[in-house]
Write a protein that holds these residues in place. Structure first.
Motif, mmCIF file in Angstrom:
data_model
loop_
_atom_site.group_PDB
_atom_site.id
_atom_site.type_symbol
_atom_site.label_atom_id
_atom_site.label_comp_id
_atom_site.label_asym_id
_atom_site.label_seq_id
_atom_site.Cartn_x
_atom_site.Cartn_y
_atom_site.Cartn_z
ATOM 1 N N ALA A 199 0.831 -1.210 0.000
ATOM 2 C CA ALA A 199 0.000 0.000 0.000
ATOM 3 C C ALA A 199 0.864 1.258 0.000
ATOM 4 O O ALA A 199 0.534 2.249 -0.652
ATOM 5 N N ARG A 200 1.984 1.206 0.740
ATOM 6 C CA ARG A 200 2.890 2.364 0.747
ATOM 7 C C ARG A 200 3.526 2.577 -0.621
ATOM 8 O O ARG A 200 3.924 3.699 -0.955
ATOM 9 N N ASN A 201 3.645 1.497 -1.381
ATOM 10 C CA ASN A 201 4.249 1.583 -2.709
ATOM 11 C C ASN A 201 3.215 1.386 -3.815
ATOM 12 O O ASN A 201 3.566 0.991 -4.931
ATOM 13 N N ASN A 202 1.966 1.651 -3.496
ATOM 14 C CA ASN A 202 0.859 1.444 -4.424
ATOM 15 C C ASN A 202 1.053 2.255 -5.702
ATOM 16 O O ASN A 202 1.370 3.447 -5.656
ATOM 17 N N SER A 203 0.881 1.592 -6.836
ATOM 18 C CA SER A 203 0.961 2.248 -8.143
ATOM 19 C C SER A 203 2.333 2.859 -8.415
ATOM 20 O O SER A 203 2.452 3.837 -9.151
ATOM 21 N N THR A 204 3.385 2.300 -7.806
ATOM 22 C CA THR A 204 4.747 2.741 -8.081
ATOM 23 C C THR A 204 5.539 1.579 -8.657
ATOM 24 O O THR A 204 5.085 0.434 -8.672
ATOM 25 N N LEU A 205 6.764 1.878 -9.103
ATOM 26 C CA LEU A 205 7.625 0.850 -9.674
ATOM 27 C C LEU A 205 8.580 0.281 -8.628
ATOM 28 O O LEU A 205 9.709 -0.095 -8.953
ATOM 29 N N ALA A 206 8.134 0.228 -7.388
ATOM 30 C CA ALA A 206 8.960 -0.346 -6.325
ATOM 31 C C ALA A 206 9.315 -1.791 -6.680
ATOM 32 O O ALA A 206 8.458 -2.579 -7.063
ATOM 33 N N LYS A 207 10.587 -2.133 -6.536
ATOM 34 C CA LYS A 207 11.038 -3.489 -6.852
ATOM 35 C C LYS A 207 10.674 -4.451 -5.723
ATOM 36 O O LYS A 207 10.441 -4.036 -4.588
ATOM 37 N N ASP A 208 10.654 -5.731 -6.052
ATOM 38 C CA ASP A 208 10.348 -6.743 -5.046
ATOM 39 C C ASP A 208 11.292 -6.640 -3.851
ATOM 40 O O ASP A 208 10.878 -6.799 -2.704
ATOM 41 N N GLN A 209 12.568 -6.372 -4.136
ATOM 42 C CA GLN A 209 13.537 -6.295 -3.043
ATOM 43 C C GLN A 209 13.216 -5.146 -2.100
ATOM 44 O O GLN A 209 13.470 -5.244 -0.888
ATOM 45 N N THR A 210 12.665 -4.055 -2.634
ATOM 46 C CA THR A 210 12.260 -2.930 -1.785
ATOM 47 C C THR A 210 11.186 -3.361 -0.799
ATOM 48 O O THR A 210 11.223 -3.014 0.385
ATOM 49 N N ILE A 211 10.222 -4.139 -1.289
ATOM 50 C CA ILE A 211 9.149 -4.633 -0.421
ATOM 51 C C ILE A 211 9.720 -5.609 0.608
ATOM 52 O O ILE A 211 9.365 -5.558 1.794
ATOM 53 N N ILE A 212 10.605 -6.490 0.157
ATOM 54 C CA ILE A 212 11.211 -7.468 1.062
ATOM 55 C C ILE A 212 12.011 -6.766 2.158
ATOM 56 O O ILE A 212 11.914 -7.116 3.344
ATOM 57 N N ASP A 213 12.794 -5.748 1.781
ATOM 58 C CA ASP A 213 13.580 -5.005 2.767
ATOM 59 C C ASP A 213 12.673 -4.309 3.772
ATOM 60 O O ASP A 213 12.988 -4.239 4.969
ATOM 61 N N ASP A 214 11.550 -3.799 3.278
ATOM 62 C CA ASP A 214 10.587 -3.140 4.156
ATOM 63 C C ASP A 214 10.035 -4.127 5.178
ATOM 64 O O ASP A 214 9.901 -3.826 6.364
ATOM 65 N N MET A 215 9.723 -5.340 4.712
ATOM 66 C CA MET A 215 9.217 -6.369 5.622
ATOM 67 C C MET A 215 10.295 -6.831 6.595
ATOM 68 O O MET A 215 10.042 -7.065 7.777
ATOM 69 N N ASN A 216 11.533 -6.933 6.113
ATOM 70 C CA ASN A 216 12.617 -7.420 6.958
ATOM 71 C C ASN A 216 12.982 -6.445 8.070
ATOM 72 O O ASN A 216 13.677 -6.818 9.017
ATOM 73 N N ALA A 217 12.522 -5.210 7.946
ATOM 74 C CA ALA A 217 12.741 -4.261 9.033
ATOM 75 C C ALA A 217 11.954 -4.685 10.272
ATOM 76 O O ALA A 217 12.253 -4.261 11.388
ATOM 77 N N ASN A 218 10.930 -5.531 10.059
ATOM 78 C CA ASN A 218 10.113 -6.017 11.172
ATOM 79 C C ASN A 218 10.288 -7.512 11.409
ATOM 80 O O ASN A 218 10.265 -7.976 12.532
ATOM 81 N N PHE A 219 10.442 -8.287 10.320
ATOM 82 C CA PHE A 219 10.674 -9.725 10.421
ATOM 83 C C PHE A 219 11.972 -10.023 9.679
ATOM 84 O O PHE A 219 12.062 -9.775 8.481
ATOM 85 N N MET A 220 12.942 -10.569 10.358
ATOM 86 C CA MET A 220 14.265 -10.732 9.768
ATOM 87 C C MET A 220 14.417 -12.013 8.933
ATOM 88 O O MET A 220 15.500 -12.296 8.443
ATOM 89 N N ASP A 221 13.356 -12.775 8.808
ATOM 90 C CA ASP A 221 13.501 -14.063 8.125
ATOM 91 C C ASP A 221 12.585 -14.194 6.917
ATOM 92 O O ASP A 221 12.126 -15.275 6.594
#
Length: 424
Positions: A227-249
């Motif tokens: 949702a934070r990257n809605n309708s943008t060209l955010a790469k998968d790794q950007t989303i993964i890094d965002d999630m890893n800030a809360n879950f490291m695995d």
């Protein structure tokens, strides 16, 4: 309480298809109205998830599935994927009868094709149903038809005005196109439907879709990042890094498993890049944007509401683009409408390229306020100039800026400006 049925744009398409093919499959997200719409066209109904008859239905599906197909035609089989064997039974029945309009199937998930023997090509026609557009929910006055613009680009739109204020538009996007939200009597109830939908997806559906247990908190986190990257060209790794800030695995395979489940549930979808053969000095980006099937899911994932959106119009600009993609997809669906985007590395972009089945297309920018109209128009004219230099590429039927404003008009340079509150 008797709830009045609100006609859907899909109604005409469904009625027409029932005269041309043996069976129709309506897919789409839960709660978007598939069953209710299908019931308007069916003469008998089988609800496989009906608790009173679930066990007996599953027994007959295992022993003699053809028994479940008996009934006046067209026969609606709701949530058919509960008993995938019925797919092949329907296909066989269509083959044997050589008739049209026999069955309507509905489903809220994409089924693993390994569970069915035949694709159903030529016997079962697939239709995607989305949540309601602003026109279907009664909020757009429908003064401007997107197909009229395709058929007559010079049509006069200068006297058309939207009835929606910016507050109305924000509320409509936060509430979403869920039919049940329109039945709610209170403002709180109308907004609650999208949040309830989100909770059901996170807690139950995302694991039930394929039997793989998934962490509800991680699903929420993924949806919030999307949702934070809605309708943008955010790469998968950007989303993964965002999630890893809360879950490291969170590994890539786990991430893709979660994304695939959300796609199979029709929660998110890919908005593909358009790569025309034009003489652009900058490389064209053709990766997919991930967008929500309804903007209200993004709002709920952000734990936002109309008040917070009013105070953050920059974020709402991306929600508005998602709303435009939803409605443009609905309004052009019967003509094979597909929405993509254009973006090159120089930063030149077009929010929506609307393609029709017959090859026609239009370039459309989505700008919430009047301040972006000039920029959007210039982007459209630049791309159009590149296209005109290519003899092998047809020119777009029209150029337009879709806004959250009040007035519709055609600019001196030919770019059409019209509010989404006028569109149908």
């Amino acid at each position: 309480m008797v709830v009045k049925y609100l006609p859907r744009i899909l109604d005409d398409d469904l009625e027409k298809c029932l005269t041309m093919i043996g069976a129709i499959l309506i897919v789409g997200p839960k709660w978007c109205g598939k069953t209710t719409t299908a019931e308007q066209h069916a003469n008998s109904v089988l609800k496989l998830q009906d608790k009173d008859n679930y066990k007996s239905n599953m027994m007959w599906a295992d022993i003699e599935p053809s028994r479940l197909l008996k009934g006046d035609k067209p026969r609606l089989i709701d949530e058919w994927q509960v008993a995938p064997v019925l797919w092949d039974s329907v296909r066989t029945s269509v083959d044997e009868s050589e008739d049209y309009g026999l069955y309507i199937l509905t489903g809220s998930t994409v089924v693993d094709e390994d569970s069915i023997m035949h694709s159903g090509t030529g016997r079962i026609h697939r239709m995607l149903m989305r949540p309601m557009s602003l026109y279907e929910s009664g909020e757009s006055n429908g003064q401007i038809s997107i197909m009229d613009l395709f058929n007559n680009p010079d049509i006069n739109i200068n006297e058309c005005e939207s009835d929606l204020t910016i507050d109305d538009l924000i509320f409509a996007a936060c509430r979403g196109g869920w039919p049940d939200s329109l039945n709610q009597k209170t403002r709180e109830g109308k907004l609650f439907v999208a949040y309830n939908y989100l909770e059901n997806i996170c807690n139950t559906d995302v694991s039930a879709v394929d039997g793989v247990k998934r962490d509800p908190d991680r699903v929420r986190l993924l949806l919030r990042s999307l949702a934070r990257n809605n309708s943008t060209l955010a790469k998968d790794q950007t989303i993964i890094d965002d999630m890893n800030a809360n879950f490291m695995d969170i590994s890539r395979p786990t991430y893709y498993s979660y994304v695939d489940a959300l796609k199979r549930l029709f929660v998110i979808e890919d908005n593909r890049g358009w790569s025309p053969n034009i003489k652009s000095k900058s490389a064209i980006r053709s990766g997919n944007k991930k967008v929500f099937i309804d903007p209200s899911i993004a709002v709920a994932a952000l734990n936002a509401n109309p008040e917070s959106m009013i105070n953050d119009l920059n974020t709402f600009g991306f929600i508005f683009e998602n709303l435009c993609i939803r409605d443009l997809s609905i309004y052009t669906n019967s003509h094979g409408g597909k929405v993509s985007y254009y973006h090159d590395k120089s930063g030149l972009e077009i929010d929506c390229v609307v393609h029709l089945r017959d090859g026609r297309y239009a370039l459309i920018e989505c700008k919430l306020g009047n301040d972006g109209i000039e920029e959007g128009s210039q982007n459209l004219l630049k791309i159009n100039g590149l296209i005109e230099k290519n003899d092998k590429l047809d020119n777009p039927t029209f150029l337009a800026v879709l806004t959250g404003g009040k007035y519709a008009y055609t600019r001196p340079d030919g770019v059409k400006v019209f509010p989404i509150g006028c569109l149908r």
